[in-house]
Design a protein around this motif. Structure first.
Motif, short mmCIF file in Angstrom:
data_model
loop_
_atom_site.label_atom_id
_atom_site.label_comp_id
_atom_site.label_asym_id
_atom_site.label_seq_id
_atom_site.Cartn_x
_atom_site.Cartn_y
_atom_site.Cartn_z
N ASN A 94 0.82 -1.21 0.00
CA ASN A 94 0.00 0.00 0.00
C ASN A 94 0.85 1.26 0.00
O ASN A 94 0.42 2.32 -0.48
CB ASN A 94 -0.94 0.01 1.20
CG ASN A 94 -2.10 -0.97 1.03
OD1 ASN A 94 -2.47 -1.30 -0.09
ND2 ASN A 94 -2.65 -1.46 2.13
N ASP A 95 2.07 1.17 0.57
CA ASP A 95 2.96 2.33 0.55
C ASP A 95 3.21 2.81 -0.88
O ASP A 95 3.35 4.01 -1.12
CB ASP A 95 4.31 1.97 1.18
CG ASP A 95 4.28 2.06 2.69
OD1 ASP A 95 3.19 2.35 3.24
OD2 ASP A 95 5.32 1.85 3.33
N LEU B 6 -5.59 2.52 -6.67
CA LEU B 6 -6.42 1.50 -6.04
C LEU B 6 -7.87 1.97 -6.03
O LEU B 6 -8.18 3.05 -5.54
CB LEU B 6 -5.94 1.23 -4.61
CG LEU B 6 -6.38 -0.08 -3.95
CD1 LEU B 6 -5.75 -1.26 -4.67
CD2 LEU B 6 -5.98 -0.08 -2.48
N TYR B 7 -8.75 1.15 -6.62
CA TYR B 7 -10.18 1.48 -6.62
C TYR B 7 -10.96 0.22 -6.25
O TYR B 7 -10.85 -0.81 -6.91
CB TYR B 7 -10.62 2.00 -7.99
CG TYR B 7 -12.12 2.11 -8.14
CD1 TYR B 7 -12.86 3.02 -7.38
CD2 TYR B 7 -12.80 1.29 -9.04
CE1 TYR B 7 -14.23 3.10 -7.51
CE2 TYR B 7 -14.17 1.37 -9.19
CZ TYR B 7 -14.89 2.27 -8.41
OH TYR B 7 -16.25 2.37 -8.54
N GLU B 8 -11.75 0.31 -5.19
CA GLU B 8 -12.55 -0.80 -4.68
C GLU B 8 -11.70 -2.07 -4.56
O GLU B 8 -12.08 -3.16 -4.98
CB GLU B 8 -13.78 -1.04 -5.58
CG GLU B 8 -14.80 0.10 -5.48
CD GLU B 8 -16.07 -0.18 -6.26
OE1 GLU B 8 -16.08 -1.13 -7.06
OE2 GLU B 8 -17.06 0.54 -6.06
N ASN B 9 -10.51 -1.87 -3.97
CA ASN B 9 -9.57 -2.95 -3.66
C ASN B 9 -8.97 -3.63 -4.90
O ASN B 9 -8.39 -4.71 -4.80
CB ASN B 9 -10.21 -4.01 -2.76
CG ASN B 9 -10.73 -3.42 -1.47
OD1 ASN B 9 -10.06 -2.58 -0.86
ND2 ASN B 9 -11.91 -3.84 -1.05
N PHE C 234 -1.85 -5.91 -11.53
CA PHE C 234 -2.92 -4.99 -11.91
C PHE C 234 -4.13 -5.73 -12.46
O PHE C 234 -4.02 -6.86 -12.95
CB PHE C 234 -2.42 -3.99 -12.96
CG PHE C 234 -1.27 -3.14 -12.48
CD1 PHE C 234 -1.47 -2.15 -11.53
CD2 PHE C 234 0.01 -3.34 -12.98
CE1 PHE C 234 -0.42 -1.37 -11.09
CE2 PHE C 234 1.07 -2.56 -12.55
CZ PHE C 234 0.86 -1.58 -11.60
N THR C 235 -5.26 -5.06 -12.41
CA THR C 235 -6.51 -5.56 -12.98
C THR C 235 -6.79 -4.80 -14.27
O THR C 235 -6.70 -3.56 -14.28
CB THR C 235 -7.67 -5.35 -12.00
OG1 THR C 235 -7.38 -6.00 -10.77
CG2 THR C 235 -8.97 -5.90 -12.57
N PRO C 236 -7.10 -5.47 -15.36
CA PRO C 236 -7.44 -4.74 -16.59
C PRO C 236 -8.81 -4.06 -16.44
O PRO C 236 -9.72 -4.59 -15.80
CB PRO C 236 -7.47 -5.83 -17.66
CG PRO C 236 -7.75 -7.09 -16.91
CD PRO C 236 -7.13 -6.93 -15.56
#
Length: 743
Positions: free
Chosen positions: A60-61, A91-94, A129-131
């Motif tokens: 998270n840092d 970070l958006y909605e984990n 990462f999430t696409p």
């Protein structure tokens, strides 16, 4: 109203997790762009964090500190009056996204997450990462962190597949890998009226790769029209990759600005003045394109930005930038420049070491590594001559010299940074010793020579005292086991001595700080496993670990012609490749590399390419090489698939049968080479897991870190595939006999 716009892109030498340095380089690039009159600046992919953070992206840092860096940029009023495109993770909605953040006058205008992630070869973006898989016109209201909100009371921003609708033009975005996909976003963007497309990348260097990247960009705008801005990272950001810059500005398929591919500059801004009317005229004249634009329903979330990029009528002196000829480097130049820049970044950033050390054998591999170090020294010297104060400061710091010291030649830099040692035994020749000394002297390195016979003898004596048995070389009647053990003693002792000398040579010269040890195993030897585990191939870094022997020979020839007074290099090219680990008998080597391996270096390069790039197993590789190396003629090539199915027995065509075995290797010879390669590749597979970190240069690199993932333990017999090969060879030999009878 004129429709001329001045825009900028850049090469940034970012460093993973160097938030302070990364911020400073981002700010500097924006200030340079403004000074050059630009109204739009784009930066490299993930430029806030550095691209190669790898598993640090989980922390998270990394996200928090990215927002803190962005806050500092937003607060800086010097960076106003220009549209800024910045890369960072969000970070958006984990879920973690690789994003572009668009800023104007301290306000975030929108955030665009990456849709298609790089997840092959050297890249594992989907590990971190999430696409963004939402519909193109879907966007969400993103709550900004407090560190941003408190600056200008901005609490929310639009996040999604956005475009920027500025006063007078429209801007869209695609990120790195998206350019390489079959349905690149630039197609829909252009059909939706986007005139300026921004691509921020973290694209690494690989030999002969640049033309593919440039071809995609040029053809995208040639087909669809438009202005394309390409930004890239440059340098070593902390791993095996070198990002090779080459920022571009392209208009309707014509390059108007191109940045350096290899450079020691940390910030390079590429600026051009472009004409929107050229884009509009180019597009509107293609009727089929207009019909597709009319029918296109892939709409984007459009954000209005109250900012006009066009120059006013008063600026009548402004003219569009003229097109440029694209600059390409030859593969030999790429070897000279890419690994050299990588070594410089590593040395100046690692802290502590005061240079490099190499056991210089007098062979072509250690020669190539040494010439890459010399190229590094040459680049550093040229940068200093050009007034690069940062390079001079880094050199003075690394070499432990005073601030008054300024080098007058690359050789003076080499004397401070580069140390070599010839580690000979009774198996070594005078020729290799003389070559090593001559090369080191010409480079300007600090050279030492030693004879390690006494240490080797001590090891053998220790074993003899302990076990009562004394190993002897094969040439004197010893077994292959004894012979290999005696070779490995020398090889591993050289590794131990290398680290001893690397640690103490600066001390001997009244300096301090150890040296980084360089390895010199080429990609072909690594693939075959033709090296001793934990011998002098084990080192801190290996600049040539993903470069083929064939390319290294061409590189040495290039150096002999490019640099002055390096005629000694031609002696390395003509020398017989040998590790000099067995006795020399009557002036002749009893051990030669290619004879030892059972295959040539050219054949190893072929095997490596077919195995990794074309992804062929043992049987498919054999069939492929039948076409390429075999004695079969074209008429049999045309029928080869049928031959495989029928084992040649059903071929009634006499002309086809007569075409068998007219040139090249026989099927059995090819089969033996293919099986031999796979046997030793499998047996030595465990060695790949301990290879020295190498500069990534070749698309069949054996890097086990993440590029070439294979099991450690493999059945070296490959029984199923080998049996299929044998059946086909038998059938082809039977057909050959039938031909001979017919003749």
């Amino acid at each position: 109203m004129t429709n001329l716009i001045t825009v900028s892109t850049c090469n940034l030498n970012q460093w993973a997790l160097d938030f302070k340095g990364n911020k400073e380089r981002i700010v500097e690039s924006i200030l340079i762009a403004k000074k050059q009159g630009s109204k739009l600046r784009i930066g490299s992919e993930l430029e806030v964090t550095g691209y190669g953070c790898l598993d640090h992206f989980y922390e998270n840092d990394t996200i928090t500190q990215s927002w803190e860096v962005l806050a500092e940029i937003i607060k800086d009023a010097r960076l106003y009056d220009i549209l800024i495109d910045i890369g960072m993770p969000i970070l958006y909605e984990n879920c973690r996204y690789n994003c572009r953040v668009i800023v104007y006058n301290g306000i975030i205008q929108g955030i665009r997450p990456k849709k298609w992630l790089a997840n092959d070869g050297n890249y594992r973006e989907m590990r971190y990462f999430t696409p963004w898989m939402k519909a193109d016109n879907y966007s969400i209201k993103y709550k900004l962190p407090f560190v941003i909100e408190q600056i200008h009371n901005q609490a929310f921003v639009c996040l999604g597949n956005i475009t920027m609708n500025c006063l007078g033009t429209k801007i869209g975005f695609e990120t790195c890998e998206e350019l390489f996909t079959p349905q690149s976003p630039n197609i829909d963007l252009s059909l939706n009226g986007v005139e300026i497309i921004c691509n921020s990348s973290g694209s690494h260097h690989e030999l002969r790769k640049l033309d593919k990247r440039l071809d995609l960009i040029i053809n995208a705008t040639k087909r669809c029209g438009g202005i394309y801005l390409y930004a890239n990272q440059i340098g070593c950001d902390g791993d095996r990759l070198y990002y090779d810059g080459c920022a571009l500005i392209v208009v309707n398929g014509e390059v108007v600005a191109q940045g350096s591919q290899f450079s020691l500059n940390e910030v390079e801004v590429i600026t051009a003045t472009v004409d929107l009317d050229e884009v509009r005229s180019y597009r509107s004249s293609v009727i089929s394109r207009n019909m597709q634009a009319m029918a296109n329903d892939n709409l984007f979330a459009s954000i209005d930005v109250p900012f006009r990029l066009q120059e006013g009528e008063a600026n009548s002196s402004l003219k569009p930038t003229t097109k440029k000829t694209i600059r390409y480097h030859s593969p030999e130049e790429e070897i000279a420049l890419g690994p050299a820049c990588w070594l410089w970044d590593y040395l100046r950033r690692c802290g502590g070491p005061s240079g490099y050390f190499i056991p210089l054998s007098g062979g072509i591999d250690s020669c190539a590594t040494s010439m890459i170090v010399y190229s590094m020294c040459d680049l550093v010297f040229k940068a200093i001559k050009d007034g690069n104060k940062k390079v001079l400061s880094d050199l003075q710091k690394v070499s432990k010299q005073s601030l008054e010291w300024i080098p007058e030649s690359p050789e003076q830099i080499s004397d401070k940074l580069f140390h070599t040692c010839y580690m000979g035994t009774s198996n070594s020749s005078k020729e290799t010793k003389d070559r090593a000394e001559a090369l080191s002297k010409r480079i300007g390195a600090y050279h030492t020579t030693l004879n390690m016979d006494s240490i080797v003898a001590a090891m053998v004596t220790l074993f003899e005292v302990t076990t009562g048995k004394k190993p002897i070389y094969k040439i004197f009647g010893g077994s292959p086991t004894e012979n290999l053990a005696l070779q490995n003693i020398q090889a591993r002792l050289r590794m131990v001595l290398s680290y001893l000398f690397a640690q103490l040579l600066p001390w001997c010269r009244n300096s301090y700080g150890g040296l980084l040890v360089l390895g010199s195993s080429n990609v072909d030897e690594c693939l075959r496993g033709y090296l001793t585990k934990y011998d002098c191939s084990s080192a801190d870094l290996n600049p040539i670990g993903a470069i083929s022997k064939t390319d290294l020979k061409k590189f040495i020839l290039y150096c002999s012609e490019h640099y002055e007074n390096f005629s000694i290099l031609k002696d390395f090219i003509t020398a017989v490749p040998t590790a000099e680990l067995e006795p020399i008998v009557e002036g002749q080597y009893t051990q030669q590399d290619e004879a030892d391996m059972g295959v040539s270096y050219d054949e190893l390069s072929e095997f490596g390419y077919l195995r990794k790039v074309e992804k062929l197993g043992i049987y498919s590789m054999f069939v492929k090489l039948l076409h390429k190396w075999g004695k079969t003629s074209n008429s049999l090539h045309d029928n080869l698939d049928g031959c495989i199915v029928t084992q040649l027995e059903d071929l009634d065509n006499i002309d086809v049968k007569k075409s068998v075995l007219t040139r090249g290797l026989s099927p059995r010879e090819i089969a033996e080479k293919v099986k031999h390669f796979h046997k030793f590749y499998a047996i030595n597979r465990h060695k790949q897991t301990t290879l020295t970190p190498a500069y990534h240069a070749e698309n069949y690199s054996t890097d086990d870190n993440r590029f070439d993932l294979r099991p450690i333990l493999i059945n070296s017999k490959f029984e199923w595939g080998s049996a299929k090969i044998d059946l086909l060879v038998d059938a082809m030999e039977k057909a050959e006999k039938e031909i001979m009878k017919l003749d």
